[in-house]
Design an enzyme around this catalytic site. Structure first.
Site, mmCIF file in Angstrom:
data_model
loop_
_atom_site.group_PDB
_atom_site.id
_atom_site.type_symbol
_atom_site.label_atom_id
_atom_site.label_comp_id
_atom_site.label_asym_id
_atom_site.label_seq_id
_atom_site.Cartn_x
_atom_site.Cartn_y
_atom_site.Cartn_z
ATOM 1 N N HIS A 104 31.340 52.202 46.468
ATOM 2 C CA HIS A 104 29.896 52.298 46.228
ATOM 3 C C HIS A 104 29.425 51.365 45.115
ATOM 4 O O HIS A 104 30.101 51.154 44.118
ATOM 5 C CB HIS A 104 29.526 53.739 45.858
ATOM 6 C CG HIS A 104 30.174 54.218 44.590
ATOM 7 N ND1 HIS A 104 29.625 54.041 43.349
ATOM 8 C CD2 HIS A 104 31.344 54.864 44.373
ATOM 9 C CE1 HIS A 104 30.402 54.554 42.421
ATOM 10 N NE2 HIS A 104 31.474 55.061 43.022
ATOM 11 N N ASP A 105 28.262 50.786 45.328
ATOM 12 C CA ASP A 105 27.552 49.993 44.315
ATOM 13 C C ASP A 105 28.275 48.710 43.919
ATOM 14 O O ASP A 105 27.943 48.110 42.889
ATOM 15 C CB ASP A 105 27.265 50.837 43.066
ATOM 16 C CG ASP A 105 26.454 52.082 43.379
ATOM 17 O OD1 ASP A 105 25.284 51.937 43.752
ATOM 18 O OD2 ASP A 105 26.999 53.199 43.271
ATOM 19 N N GLY A 110 34.350 51.630 42.378
ATOM 20 C CA GLY A 110 32.898 51.566 42.297
ATOM 21 C C GLY A 110 32.383 50.535 41.298
ATOM 22 O O GLY A 110 32.958 50.324 40.242
#
Length: 256
Positions: free
Chosen positions: A120-121, A138
């Site tokens: 994520h991200d 992440g």
């Protein structure tokens, strides 16, 4: 006209461009936007929040915009944005964003090899080659034109600079500054990526200037002392300024 296998599922709210090929057993969720001339081989999943550009080829078992593997994720409305002309190989997983950034980004003209993971991200640039089974935690950032070999593990919040070559099997929890080779165990600076820079059109004079910059950076002294020495002794080209900015903005420190 799109060519959609009768064995594929495409949500009626999905937005498709033109001339896409969607193979059998693909699953395209709602709140997905797909550009033109993409090839989805069999058993590809485009989950909620996918934003796929044009000219990409995605291989069997890949899953794009998956739910983040982050216990802080509470179902917020986030996306995963993929650029153009990427080759995303078998079983690659790319998570969508969380409340932190709200988006995961993969640029254009990248090769993401089999079984790698983008958490994520993350923000991945363009013209990257990322090897089999490499895993990004992440909010990892990878600048353009990096080569990251197989089975590399990147700690969350790390950044990788442009034109880097990272040795297969490496693990790192600090930033990898641009233009270098990083490897060995534990991972460390292993010289300038001379072959890669020459292939990308860097002159011998520029390569030597970059090499001299790292001789100063990795000499005795604090980070700020070495940067001041670098500024006072070398010609500050855009390439050298990029190195300086990368190091000064590093929150995790750079590999030694």
């Amino acid at each position: 006209m799109n060519k959609i296998s009768p064995l594929a599922f495409v949500h009626p709210e999905a937005k498709l461009g033109e001339n896409n090929v969607i193979g059998p057993f693909c699953y395209i969720d709602r709140n997905t936007v797909i550009g033109d001339e993409n090839i989805l081989q069999n058993s590809v999943t485009l989950n909620y929040g996918t934003r796929l550009g044009s000219g990409n080829e995605i291989f069997p078992g890949a899953s794009i915009s998956t739910k983040p593997q982050d216990l802080k994720f509470k179902g917020e409305d986030t996306t995963c944005e993929i650029g153009n002309n990427n080759s995303i190989r078998e079983n690659v997983t790319i998570s969508r964003g969380t409340a932190s950034r709200g988006i995961t980004v993969v640029g254009s003209n990248n090769l993401l090899m089999e079984n790698m993971h983008v958490a994520h991200d993350c923000i991945l640039g363009s013209n990257l080659i990322i090897g089999n089974s490499t895993k990004f935690a992440g909010e990892v950032v990878v600048d353009d034109n990096a080569i990251i070999s197989a089975t590399v593990l990147a700690h969350q919040f790390c950044r990788v600079g442009s034109y880097v070559m990272i040795q297969g099997g490496s693990r790192f929890s600090q930033d990898i500054p641009p233009y270098i080779i990083a490897g060995r165990e534990p991972i460390r600076y292993a010289g300038i990526n001379v072959v890669g820079l020459r292939r990308r059109g860097f002159s011998n004079e520029m390569i030597e200037l970059i090499h001299e910059a790292y001789r100063i950076i990795y000499s005795e002294g604090t980070r700020e002392e070495n940067i001041q020495k670098l500024r006072s002794t070398l010609k500050i080209t855009p390439e050298i300024e990029y190195i300086i900015d990368f190091i000064q903005s590093s929150k995790r420190g750079i590999v030694r």
